[in-house]
Design an enzyme around this catalytic site. Structure first.
Site, PDB file in Angstrom:
ATOM      1  N   GLY A 140       0.819  -1.217   0.000  1.00  0.00           N
ATOM      2  CA  GLY A 140       0.000   0.000   0.000  1.00  0.00           C
ATOM      3  C   GLY A 140       0.849   1.261   0.000  1.00  0.00           C
ATOM      4  N   ARG A 150      -2.399 -11.981   5.217  1.00  0.00           N
ATOM      5  CA  ARG A 150      -3.713 -11.682   4.643  1.00  0.00           C
ATOM      6  C   ARG A 150      -3.937 -12.435   3.330  1.00  0.00           C
ATOM      7  NH1 ARG A 150      -7.264  -7.524   5.422  1.00  0.00           N
ATOM      8  NH2 ARG A 150      -5.871  -6.604   6.962  1.00  0.00           N
ATOM      9  N   ASP A 177       4.799  -9.516   6.137  1.00  0.00           N
ATOM     10  CA  ASP A 177       4.118 -10.551   5.348  1.00  0.00           C
ATOM     11  C   ASP A 177       4.967 -11.077   4.202  1.00  0.00           C
ATOM     12  OD1 ASP A 177       1.918 -10.366   6.943  1.00  0.00           O
ATOM     13  OD2 ASP A 177       0.750  -9.110   5.581  1.00  0.00           O
TER      14      ASP A 177
END
Length: 323
Positions: free
Chosen positions: A22, A96, A51
């Site tokens: 992001g 995620r 992640d």
């Protein structure tokens, strides 16, 4: 536009954006606005996400520390599970869309009996399902440890629960697979009149908040040196990262066009299956789909640029003296 207004007003000529996918997308938008205004400002990114879901680069800063801390939770779950008859330790880790933390923490721990990640679908009921495997491990060992990434099993639980929308970054708000799986396991064994002792551990924000380990500290220093060298040399619109052991400058669009995911058809995932002895839960169609995705990704990374116009703008010198 407000960010670039502030950059212009304050006379800033170097902007470093540190963060995950992001943040790197945001850096790309800032770079385009700076370029559109013809400002002499270098915009560069440093990948930082536990992640490890940023593509192209070998790994992102924070991943090693996260895997190391995740093992503490797994060790605790193993002790709890081994301290009771039919003990089950269930640990939910971050991930995620990419299950790298769960994957590598499982390989490092050696105490995990089952690892569930978003890239590998699984099912609960029937032969070869999760419940049958849990019954088998409890019969053999008297206890077991399950590691689940937060993005795993979302299709399964979405069938009977409402969509939860998106967060401020545009990411889907995920349903809590850890609580759902705990409930389903308890219900299954209660229905079969078998007593189990399940302990659920969610160390998510403990892992995020720890200081980085020595390996990540060194890596972060190297990234910082590399990105400053690039900006001082006049380059812009890039993210720094290690690729095959070498520090490289990668255009923003290459970093943001896809996410790095665990390949369930490569040797590292096969090593995990060998370590845990868990079933793959995969049909032939699942394997074929994964192979097609791997081939598409390889072509995307090795083939011609997906955005050659942007690459030309990044790589060539312009009239403002910023490369």
């Amino acid at each position: 536009m407000k960010i670039v207004d502030s950059i212009q007003y304050r006379g800033i000529n170097q902007v470093y954006v540190i963060g995950g996918d992001g943040s790197q997308r945001g850096a790309g938008v800032i770079f385009e606005e700076v370029r559109k205004r013809g400002l002499k400002v270098a915009v560069a990114g440093i990948p930082k996400t536990i992640d490890n879901d940023i593509p192209v680069i070998d790994k992102s800063f924070g991943f090693d520390s996260a895997v190391e801390e995740a093992q503490r939770a797994i060790n605790a779950a193993h002790v709890e599970a081994g301290s009771a008859d039919n003990g089950i330790g269930l640990v939910k880790l971050m991930g995620r869309y990419s299950g790298f933390i769960a994957h590598y923490a499982t390989l490092a721990s050696r105490d995990v009996d089952c690892c569930l990640i978003p890239e590998s679908p699984f099912y609960l009921e029937g032969e070869g399902g999760l419940f049958k495997y849990i019954e088998k491990r409890l019969k053999e060992n008297g206890h077991m440890v399950i590691v689940v990434a937060e993005g795993a099993g979302q299709k399964l639980i979405a069938e009977n629960m409402k969509e939860m929308g998106q967060d401020a970054s545009g990411n889907a708000l995920l349903l809590d697979v850890g609580l759902w799986l705990s409930q389903k396991i308890n219900e299954h064994f209660k229905k079969n009149k078998t007593t189990i002792n399940l302990k659920y551990i969610d160390p998510t924000y403990m892992i995020r908040a720890i200081p980085s380990n020595a390996s990540d500290n060194v890596y972060c220093t190297l990234l910082a040196h590399s990105v400053v060298h690039g900006a001082m040399a006049g380059y812009t619109g890039f993210t720094v990262g290690q690729v095959n052991g070498r520090h490289c400058y990668i255009p923003f669009y290459r970093i943001t066009e896809k996410q790095n995911k665990v390949s369930i058809t490569d040797r590292m995932w096969a090593r995990l299956l060998s370590s845990t002895n868990q079933p793959s839960f995969l049909s032939k169609q699942d394997v074929d789909d994964a192979k097609v995705e791997d081939e598409r990704t390889a072509k995307l990374l090795d083939g011609s640029p997906s955005n050659p116009k942007v690459e030309d703008k990044v790589a060539s010198s312009n009239s403002n003296g910023v490369k």
